[in-house]
Write a protein that holds these residues in place. Structure first.
Motif, mmCIF file in Angstrom:
data_model
loop_
_atom_site.group_PDB
_atom_site.id
_atom_site.type_symbol
_atom_site.label_atom_id
_atom_site.label_comp_id
_atom_site.label_asym_id
_atom_site.label_seq_id
_atom_site.Cartn_x
_atom_site.Cartn_y
_atom_site.Cartn_z
ATOM 1 N N ILE A 35 -19.335 7.987 4.092
ATOM 2 C CA ILE A 35 -20.130 9.119 3.628
ATOM 3 C C ILE A 35 -21.417 8.561 3.051
ATOM 4 C CG2 ILE A 35 -20.235 11.019 1.981
ATOM 5 C CD1 ILE A 35 -17.173 11.173 2.169
ATOM 6 N N GLY A 36 -22.523 9.119 3.463
ATOM 7 C CA GLY A 36 -23.813 8.659 2.958
ATOM 8 C C GLY A 36 -24.878 8.861 4.007
ATOM 9 N N GLY A 37 -26.095 8.544 3.644
ATOM 10 C CA GLY A 37 -27.227 8.718 4.541
ATOM 11 C C GLY A 37 -27.155 7.790 5.735
ATOM 12 N N THR A 38 -28.035 8.035 6.694
ATOM 13 C CA THR A 38 -28.108 7.216 7.895
ATOM 14 C C THR A 38 -29.561 7.032 8.302
ATOM 15 O OG1 THR A 38 -27.350 6.970 10.171
ATOM 16 C CG2 THR A 38 -27.870 9.193 9.453
ATOM 17 N N ASN A 39 -29.813 5.962 9.035
ATOM 18 C CA ASN A 39 -31.121 5.720 9.627
ATOM 19 C C ASN A 39 -31.078 5.897 11.145
ATOM 20 O OD1 ASN A 39 -32.223 4.953 7.135
ATOM 21 N ND2 ASN A 39 -31.641 2.833 7.425
ATOM 22 N N LEU A 40 -29.892 6.125 11.703
ATOM 23 C CA LEU A 40 -29.757 6.199 13.151
ATOM 24 C C LEU A 40 -30.609 7.322 13.703
ATOM 25 C CD1 LEU A 40 -25.938 5.582 13.621
ATOM 26 C CD2 LEU A 40 -27.810 4.043 14.195
ATOM 27 N N GLY A 41 -31.309 7.015 14.767
ATOM 28 C CA GLY A 41 -32.171 8.003 15.381
ATOM 29 C C GLY A 41 -31.940 8.064 16.873
ATOM 30 N N VAL A 42 -32.591 8.986 17.525
ATOM 31 C CA VAL A 42 -32.445 9.192 18.959
ATOM 32 C C VAL A 42 -32.967 7.995 19.744
ATOM 33 C CG1 VAL A 42 -33.139 10.699 20.864
ATOM 34 C CG2 VAL A 42 -32.637 11.676 18.631
ATOM 35 N N PHE A 43 -34.000 7.342 19.266
ATOM 36 C CA PHE A 43 -34.665 6.271 20.004
ATOM 37 C C PHE A 43 -34.320 4.883 19.480
ATOM 38 C CE2 PHE A 43 -37.407 10.042 20.282
ATOM 39 C CZ PHE A 43 -37.322 10.253 21.651
ATOM 40 N N GLY A 44 -33.130 4.705 18.982
ATOM 41 C CA GLY A 44 -32.731 3.402 18.476
ATOM 42 C C GLY A 44 -32.885 3.332 16.970
ATOM 43 N N TYR A 45 -32.671 2.135 16.458
ATOM 44 C CA TYR A 45 -32.708 1.971 15.015
ATOM 45 C C TYR A 45 -34.151 1.869 14.537
ATOM 46 C CZ TYR A 45 -30.367 1.392 10.659
ATOM 47 O OH TYR A 45 -29.885 1.623 9.410
ATOM 48 N N PRO A 46 -34.522 2.732 13.616
ATOM 49 C CA PRO A 46 -35.926 2.767 13.186
ATOM 50 C C PRO A 46 -36.262 1.687 12.165
ATOM 51 C CG PRO A 46 -34.676 4.378 11.953
ATOM 52 C CD PRO A 46 -33.717 3.761 12.956
ATOM 53 N N ASP A 47 -37.536 1.346 12.125
ATOM 54 C CA ASP A 47 -38.047 0.511 11.045
ATOM 55 C C ASP A 47 -38.119 1.369 9.787
ATOM 56 O OD1 ASP A 47 -38.436 -1.627 12.786
ATOM 57 O OD2 ASP A 47 -40.489 -0.990 13.260
ATOM 58 N N HIS A 48 -38.190 0.731 8.654
ATOM 59 C CA HIS A 48 -38.354 1.499 7.414
ATOM 60 C C HIS A 48 -39.754 2.106 7.396
ATOM 61 C CE1 HIS A 48 -41.065 -1.179 5.208
ATOM 62 N NE2 HIS A 48 -40.393 -2.178 5.771
ATOM 63 N N SER A 49 -39.905 3.152 6.619
ATOM 64 C CA SER A 49 -41.213 3.813 6.503
ATOM 65 C C SER A 49 -41.779 3.680 5.086
ATOM 66 C CB SER A 49 -41.089 5.290 6.885
ATOM 67 O OG SER A 49 -40.159 5.928 6.024
ATOM 68 N N CYS A 50 -41.265 2.700 4.353
ATOM 69 C CA CYS A 50 -41.699 2.489 2.975
ATOM 70 C C CYS A 50 -43.062 1.798 2.961
ATOM 71 C CB CYS A 50 -40.679 1.630 2.233
ATOM 72 S SG CYS A 50 -38.984 2.252 2.340
ATOM 73 N N ARG A 51 -43.945 2.308 2.114
ATOM 74 C CA ARG A 51 -45.279 1.722 2.006
ATOM 75 C C ARG A 51 -45.346 0.811 0.791
ATOM 76 N NH1 ARG A 51 -50.129 5.403 2.210
ATOM 77 N NH2 ARG A 51 -49.244 6.010 0.224
ATOM 78 N N LYS A 52 -45.625 -0.460 1.040
ATOM 79 C CA LYS A 52 -45.722 -1.440 -0.041
ATOM 80 C C LYS A 52 -47.090 -1.306 -0.705
ATOM 81 C CE LYS A 52 -44.802 -6.280 -0.974
ATOM 82 N NZ LYS A 52 -44.379 -7.550 -0.381
ATOM 83 N N PRO A 53 -47.111 -1.137 -2.019
ATOM 84 C CA PRO A 53 -48.405 -0.981 -2.701
ATOM 85 C C PRO A 53 -49.144 -2.310 -2.797
ATOM 86 C CG PRO A 53 -46.650 -1.010 -4.310
ATOM 87 C CD PRO A 53 -45.986 -1.052 -2.953
ATOM 88 N N HIS A 54 -50.443 -2.222 -2.940
ATOM 89 C CA HIS A 54 -51.281 -3.409 -3.115
ATOM 90 C C HIS A 54 -51.630 -3.558 -4.594
ATOM 91 C CE1 HIS A 54 -51.738 -3.939 1.159
ATOM 92 N NE2 HIS A 54 -51.969 -2.641 1.261
ATOM 93 N N LYS A 55 -51.517 -4.778 -5.056
ATOM 94 C CA LYS A 55 -51.862 -5.041 -6.452
ATOM 95 C C LYS A 55 -53.341 -4.771 -6.679
ATOM 96 C CE LYS A 55 -48.470 -8.577 -7.572
ATOM 97 N NZ LYS A 55 -48.270 -9.954 -8.039
#
Length: 107
Positions: A23-43
């Motif tokens: 039980i829990g979230g998933t990243n599985l998508g129709v077109f394969g396993y996705p990359d993360h969409s997290c944006r790393k901030p710049h110092k």
């Protein structure tokens, strides 16, 4: 590469353990396993000198904004990794189900 290695190790170490529901979230998508969409901030870049109160306040606001965005980035990455772990457990469940089915005698 790490995930492939983990999957190979997993394939070699499957046992007849009890099946569990993940039980829990998933990243599985129709077109394969996705990359993360997290944006790393710049110092923020600290100026060579902070000559006025306005410059100090401006830099402090940039640092505060960076710290806030960094916390969002960390939370986003944690969620992505937790979901990826859930997905690996789901795959393992399906593999165990297939092994159990293959071992059952057919009549």
């Amino acid at each position: 590469m790490k995930h492939r290695l983990m999957l190979l190790l997993l394939l070699g170490s499957l046992s007849n353990s009890a099946l569990a529901i993940v039980i829990g979230g998933t990243n599985l998508g129709v077109f394969g396993y996705p990359d993360h969409s997290c944006r790393k901030p710049h110092k923020p870049i600290k100026p060579y000198s902070l000559n006025s109160r306005w410059e100090v306040d401006s830099y402090n606001r940039q640092v505060d904004s960076y710290n806030f965005e960094l916390q969002r980035y960390i939370a986003c990455m944690k969620e992505y990794l937790e979901n990826a772990s859930n997905d690996m457990k789901r795959i393992e469940e399906k593999m165990e189900e297939a092994i159990a089915e293959a071992k059952r005698p057919s009549f």
